[in-house]
Design a protein around this motif. Structure first.
Motif, mmCIF file in Angstrom:
data_model
loop_
_atom_site.group_PDB
_atom_site.id
_atom_site.type_symbol
_atom_site.label_atom_id
_atom_site.label_comp_id
_atom_site.label_asym_id
_atom_site.label_seq_id
_atom_site.Cartn_x
_atom_site.Cartn_y
_atom_site.Cartn_z
ATOM 1 N N ARG A 62 5.556 -9.033 3.345
ATOM 2 C CA ARG A 62 5.345 -8.081 4.428
ATOM 3 C C ARG A 62 4.679 -6.789 3.943
ATOM 4 O O ARG A 62 3.937 -6.145 4.699
ATOM 5 N N ALA A 63 4.920 -6.387 2.711
ATOM 6 C CA ALA A 63 4.377 -5.129 2.198
ATOM 7 C C ALA A 63 2.854 -5.093 2.212
ATOM 8 O O ALA A 63 2.256 -4.012 2.107
ATOM 9 N N SER A 64 2.215 -6.246 2.375
ATOM 10 C CA SER A 64 0.755 -6.279 2.414
ATOM 11 C C SER A 64 0.182 -5.426 3.543
ATOM 12 O O SER A 64 -0.958 -4.972 3.459
ATOM 13 N N ILE A 65 0.961 -5.198 4.596
ATOM 14 C CA ILE A 65 0.473 -4.382 5.720
ATOM 15 C C ILE A 65 0.169 -2.958 5.261
ATOM 16 O O ILE A 65 -0.543 -2.205 5.950
ATOM 17 N N LEU A 66 0.658 -2.568 4.082
ATOM 18 C CA LEU A 66 0.469 -1.209 3.594
ATOM 19 C C LEU A 66 -0.942 -0.930 3.079
ATOM 20 O O LEU A 66 -1.240 0.198 2.697
ATOM 21 N N VAL A 67 -1.817 -1.932 3.077
ATOM 22 C CA VAL A 67 -3.226 -1.643 2.762
ATOM 23 C C VAL A 67 -3.958 -1.135 4.003
ATOM 24 O O VAL A 67 -5.082 -0.623 3.905
ATOM 25 N N LEU A 68 -3.345 -1.264 5.172
ATOM 26 C CA LEU A 68 -4.009 -0.918 6.430
ATOM 27 C C LEU A 68 -4.397 0.567 6.473
ATOM 28 O O LEU A 68 -5.564 0.918 6.691
ATOM 29 N N GLY A 69 -3.428 1.445 6.262
ATOM 30 C CA GLY A 69 -3.698 2.880 6.313
ATOM 31 C C GLY A 69 -4.715 3.349 5.287
ATOM 32 O O GLY A 69 -5.681 4.046 5.629
ATOM 33 N N PRO A 70 -4.535 2.991 4.009
ATOM 34 C CA PRO A 70 -5.509 3.429 2.997
ATOM 35 C C PRO A 70 -6.928 2.929 3.250
ATOM 36 O O PRO A 70 -7.887 3.670 3.049
ATOM 37 N N LEU A 71 -7.082 1.672 3.694
ATOM 38 C CA LEU A 71 -8.428 1.139 3.929
ATOM 39 C C LEU A 71 -9.118 1.856 5.080
ATOM 40 O O LEU A 71 -10.303 2.210 4.993
ATOM 41 N N VAL A 72 -8.390 2.087 6.174
ATOM 42 C CA VAL A 72 -8.987 2.795 7.307
ATOM 43 C C VAL A 72 -9.350 4.222 6.904
ATOM 44 O O VAL A 72 -10.411 4.741 7.266
ATOM 45 N N ALA A 73 -8.456 4.869 6.135
ATOM 46 C CA ALA A 73 -8.699 6.251 5.735
ATOM 47 C C ALA A 73 -9.922 6.387 4.826
ATOM 48 O O ALA A 73 -10.728 7.311 4.987
ATOM 49 N N ARG A 74 -10.072 5.459 3.896
ATOM 50 C CA ARG A 74 -11.168 5.588 2.931
ATOM 51 C C ARG A 74 -12.438 4.872 3.372
ATOM 52 O O ARG A 74 -13.546 5.413 3.243
ATOM 53 N N ALA A 75 -12.319 3.649 3.866
ATOM 54 C CA ALA A 75 -13.490 2.836 4.197
ATOM 55 C C ALA A 75 -13.857 2.892 5.679
ATOM 56 O O ALA A 75 -14.920 2.415 6.068
ATOM 57 N N GLY A 76 -12.973 3.448 6.501
ATOM 58 C CA GLY A 76 -13.277 3.571 7.914
ATOM 59 C C GLY A 76 -12.881 2.375 8.740
ATOM 60 O O GLY A 76 -12.974 2.412 9.974
ATOM 61 N N GLU A 77 -12.430 1.308 8.103
ATOM 62 C CA GLU A 77 -12.014 0.128 8.853
ATOM 63 C C GLU A 77 -11.137 -0.759 7.980
ATOM 64 O O GLU A 77 -11.156 -0.678 6.750
ATOM 65 N N ALA A 78 -10.372 -1.611 8.642
ATOM 66 C CA ALA A 78 -9.545 -2.599 7.942
ATOM 67 C C ALA A 78 -9.229 -3.734 8.897
ATOM 68 O O ALA A 78 -8.986 -3.512 10.084
ATOM 69 N N THR A 79 -9.254 -4.945 8.373
ATOM 70 C CA THR A 79 -8.842 -6.127 9.129
ATOM 71 C C THR A 79 -7.765 -6.821 8.314
ATOM 72 O O THR A 79 -8.029 -7.346 7.230
ATOM 73 N N VAL A 80 -6.541 -6.790 8.809
ATOM 74 C CA VAL A 80 -5.381 -7.241 8.038
ATOM 75 C C VAL A 80 -4.625 -8.293 8.831
ATOM 76 O O VAL A 80 -4.296 -8.087 10.004
ATOM 77 N N SER A 81 -4.329 -9.410 8.175
ATOM 78 C CA SER A 81 -3.519 -10.449 8.798
ATOM 79 C C SER A 81 -2.131 -9.919 9.101
ATOM 80 O O SER A 81 -1.604 -9.043 8.407
ATOM 81 N N MET A 82 -1.520 -10.452 10.142
ATOM 82 C CA MET A 82 -0.137 -10.097 10.431
ATOM 83 C C MET A 82 0.722 -10.499 9.234
ATOM 84 O O MET A 82 0.520 -11.568 8.652
#
Length: 426
Positions: free
Chosen positions: A98-118
């Motif tokens: 479940r901790a994989s969802i924690l890439v969501l915030g950093p990716l959006v903040a730095r790269a401007g977007e993120a697509t993360v599996s549930m």
């Protein structure tokens, strides 16, 4: 598939070195995505979840280098995301934890977007990510849900500071909100933020990387966004859940253990529970010493967000209280499906009745070894604990759950007198 065989009846005595915290390191690792410089994490635990998260970071283009030995705080990892090669976190990676969802915030903040599996992880109940998504929306992100994936996109010019008010305490959502806010322009206020020590550890790491965060440790965090963060070297906090688990091992075997490196402040609710059941607890400069010299007393415990009693210790306390002198009451308020270990403990002779979210544990004179099935990480540890005290041999199956959160479990327990071994089958 591996199993763990425990032959019970041995009194544990000696010193256990407490490893870096699983729940902290999995929050610190995605911080590397916030900078193009290297983040070096010391006191790195050797866990399957750490390896899985490392592979996920590699998927995003980060390089990872491991150094150091096995136990004792000498292991470290340097993660450097000089550029973001992919903003997609695929199902094959995310389903494992479940901790994989924690890439969501950093990716959006730095790269401007993120697509993360549930996300996946332990099947201990419904853990929706709506609070994570509402936090990003409060910073201006656009959210789409499709085919089992979350796609978050920052507005032109990046995320903007805002007010995030959580209707309920969520550790993961607070973590994602913090990592997104540090690179958002302007000020972000996070209200009803989680206060867990792992949140404090994350804040301290982000500050070491150049972030500006006020009121760390409170339920209202103020983040002043900055254009960029830099690399740093940071030591992962000791694992309070691992330390509590070994304290229960001392209690259930009538033993005495020095939990070297444990932080008594972070374990206050756990230590209070241990004292309530009659365990001797000494808070020392280099750790915590626990000792049991009489039959345990029953207790009434309810899980709650920090500073309350942690849900991650409920299963271990249940095993311990199964041998207490009287009837105990355990109430689980965080997850609705966290009593899956009860039928397995019953196979070993425990007398436990589940009434909704409350488990009534009537202490018995002895537990008896049996073949039992691990259902999740902490439930796995509860079965090992029961096996340490049971008459005869206990075989715990599906121990891959244990490998996600306990470093060198058999080695650590063997070193303090347990008769325990890992057996590979097939």
């Amino acid at each position: 598939m591996d199993s763990i065989v425990v032959r019970g009846g041995n009194r544990l005595s000696g010193t256990v070195q407490i490893s870096g915290a699983k729940n902290a390191v999995l929050t610190l690792m995605p911080c590397a995505l916030l900078t193009d410089e290297g983040l070096c994490l010391e006191n790195l635990p050797r866990l399957a979840d750490v390896d899985n998260f490392m592979h996920l970071l590699n998927q995003h283009g980060a390089s990872t280098m491991l150094e150091g030995g096995h136990n004792g705080g000498g292991r470290k990892m340097t993660v450097k995301a000089a550029s973001i090669a992919s903003t997609v976190a695929p199902y094959d990676f995310v389903r494992k934890m479940r901790a994989s969802i924690l890439v969501l915030g950093p990716l959006v903040a730095r790269a401007g977007e993120a697509t993360v599996s549930m996300p996946g992880g332990c099947a201990i109940g419904n853990r929706p990510i709506d609070l994570h998504l509402k936090a990003l929306e409060a910073l201006g992100a656009d959210i789409e849900l499709a085919a089992g994936y979350v796609k978050a996109t920052a507005p032109d010019g990046g995320l903007k500071g805002g007010t995030i008010s959580f209707p309920m305490v969520s550790v993961g959502a607070t973590e994602n909100a913090l990592m997104a806010a540090v690179l958002a322009s302007g000020e972000t206020v996070i209200e009803n933020a989680a206060r867990e020590p792992e949140i404090v550890d994350l804040c301290n790491c982000l500050v070491a990387m150049g972030a500006e965060i006020e009121d760390i440790g409170s339920d209202r965090l103020v983040v002043h966004g900055t254009d960029r963060l830099h690399g740093t070297t940071y030591s992962v906090m000791p694992d309070r859940i691992e330390a509590g688990s070994y304290a229960c091992a001392a209690a259930i075997t009538g033993g005495e253990l020095m939990l070297k490196g444990a932080d008594a402040h972070d374990m206050a609710a756990i230590l209070a529970g241990l004292r309530d059941v009659g365990l001797g607890v000494q808070e020392l400069a280099d750790g915590v010493k626990v000792s049991a010299d009489a039959r345990l007393k029953p207790a009434t415990i309810s899980t709650a967000p920090f500073p309350g009693f942690p849900t991650d210790m409920q299963a271990q306390f249940m095993s311990m209280l199964a041998l207490a002198d009287g009837t105990s009451m355990l109430t689980e308020t965080i997850f609705e499906n966290r009593y899956m270990h009860v039928p397995e403990l019953a196979r070993m002779g425990a007398d436990i009745e589940v009434r909704g979210r409350t488990a009534v544990v009537k202490g018995v004179d002895e537990l008896v070894g049996a073949n039992v099935m691990a259902t999740d990480l902490r439930a796995s540890m509860s079965l090992v604990l029961a096996g340490l005290a049971a008459r005869g041999e206990t075989k715990v199956l599906r121990v891959y759950h244990l490998d996600r959160g306990y470093e060198s479990l058999e080695d650590k327990l063997s070193a303090v007198g347990a008769d325990i071994e890992r057996v590979s089958e097939g």
